[in-house]
Design a protein around this motif. Sequence first.
Motif, short mmCIF file in Angstrom:
data_model
loop_
_atom_site.label_atom_id
_atom_site.label_comp_id
_atom_site.label_asym_id
_atom_site.label_seq_id
_atom_site.Cartn_x
_atom_site.Cartn_y
_atom_site.Cartn_z
N LYS A 1 0.84 -1.21 0.00
CA LYS A 1 0.00 0.00 0.00
C LYS A 1 0.87 1.26 0.00
O LYS A 1 1.99 1.24 0.50
CB LYS A 1 -0.90 0.00 1.24
CG LYS A 1 -2.16 -0.83 1.04
CD LYS A 1 -3.13 -0.62 2.16
CE LYS A 1 -4.48 -1.17 1.83
NZ LYS A 1 -5.19 -0.47 0.76
N ASP A 2 0.27 2.34 -0.54
CA ASP A 2 1.08 3.56 -0.70
C ASP A 2 1.34 4.24 0.66
O ASP A 2 0.75 3.87 1.68
CB ASP A 2 0.40 4.52 -1.68
CG ASP A 2 -0.99 4.93 -1.21
OD1 ASP A 2 -1.35 4.63 -0.05
OD2 ASP A 2 -1.72 5.53 -2.00
N ASP A 3 2.20 5.24 0.61
CA ASP A 3 2.60 5.91 1.86
C ASP A 3 1.40 6.48 2.60
O ASP A 3 1.40 6.53 3.83
CB ASP A 3 3.60 7.04 1.56
CG ASP A 3 4.94 6.47 1.09
OD1 ASP A 3 5.14 5.25 1.23
OD2 ASP A 3 5.77 7.25 0.60
N ALA A 4 0.38 6.91 1.83
CA ALA A 4 -0.78 7.55 2.47
C ALA A 4 -1.42 6.58 3.47
O ALA A 4 -1.88 7.00 4.54
CB ALA A 4 -1.79 7.98 1.42
N TYR A 5 -1.45 5.29 3.13
CA TYR A 5 -2.06 4.32 4.06
C TYR A 5 -1.34 4.37 5.41
O TYR A 5 -1.95 4.46 6.48
CB TYR A 5 -2.02 2.89 3.50
CG TYR A 5 -2.38 1.90 4.60
CD1 TYR A 5 -3.71 1.75 5.00
CD2 TYR A 5 -1.39 1.20 5.29
CE1 TYR A 5 -4.05 0.91 6.06
CE2 TYR A 5 -1.72 0.36 6.35
CZ TYR A 5 -3.04 0.21 6.73
OH TYR A 5 -3.38 -0.59 7.79
#
Length: 392
Positions: free
Chosen positions: A279-283
Amino acid sequence: MRPTNPVFTGINTTVFETMSRLAMAHNAVNLGQGFPDVDGPMDIRQVAADALLDEPNQYPPMLGLPELRQAVADANKRFYGLDVDPAAEVLVTSGATEALADCIFALVSPGDEVVLIEPLYDCYLPLVRQAGGIPKRVRVRPPEWKLDPAELRAAFSDRTKAILINNPMNPTAKVFSDAELELIASLCCEHDAFAICDEVYEHLVFDGQKHRPLMAYKGMRNRSVRIGSAGKTFSLTGWKVGYITGGAKLIDPIAKAHQWVTFTTPPNLQKAVAFGLSKDDAYYEDLAGDLMNKRDRMAKGLRSLGFSVLPCDATYFLTCGFDGLGLGETDIEACETLVKEAGVAAVPVSAFYGENAPVEYIRFCFCKKDEVIDEALARLSVFVAAAGAESA
Ligand code: PMP
Ligand code: GLN
């Protein structure tokens, strides 16, 4: 009847299970055992559900699905710059608890000393004892929970086989400082000791701090193993998927322990966790950010009621003193009063010690919906007001 193994005979049921049972019996808001009350991301659960229906449900490879091992290696590179060979340096386990057992059984022989830092997660002592290890405990003390360099140094000897360190630390919510980690690393190198690093809260770190794995310190790459947990990173504690990263020479015997403990972990869950790790950093930022807001909500409420709330840099736990609130003399008494009379479950911090535990602190878990935190605070407020009126 012949005696059963004293390591497991006559000891208490884990405090988390005990408090959850009490919470249920008294219809209390359960801020005892650490688990989120909202399940982790739907897309991760969807991958698990699809794999359960569409893919084989037979034994996956003993070391773990290749795609999860690759995802763990990638995460080590992405978050910490560590280069890890997924084929030889990663092992998937059924939760961090199994990972801890595998590491301790594989690295510790009877008579070896193991340095532990108190307060400690409750499975550490029995697992070390079952391996025949001799625990050497060092304490960090509230309110700052700082590690005393002289005490730590004194705990190491020629017989030290390993240190077992939990960073970020449950229940203190402490993040070990760079200087503390450097000292631990240098003592491990000086005494040729292993480090078993329980880093299950690696992504639950607040206020812009970054987790620093001990493995990244000088001399530690091949003498440490680091343990992660999908339960914590993806708010899916019931899945019990863990992973160990370490040098091939350590992962090899640890995998031999694992083969006789569980052998494998459900394949659909492994596949979903591999998906989750990408999952991307935002997660990851949202996970820590949301928890930080909950920490602040809970801490503010508890302080306004008169609890002395200790600093919390990570994890999903707040420890606090309860002096003068009419909850009782000891942490166990306080937790009993709270669950039975206030309708809120907490955990006594003395459960995280071998013996001579301090009894002035209790732990609240704050990874709960805002309305659940508010309900717990409202119940506590009613109780504290009534206790205050009684003693006036
Ligand atoms: N280590 C620590 C410090 C923990 O708080 C927990 C809590 N669950 C674990 C290990 C066990 O993790 P898992 O549920 O993945 O076995
Ligand atoms: N780690 C969780 C806690 O500290 C509990 C896990 C368990 O119940 N075994 O609350």
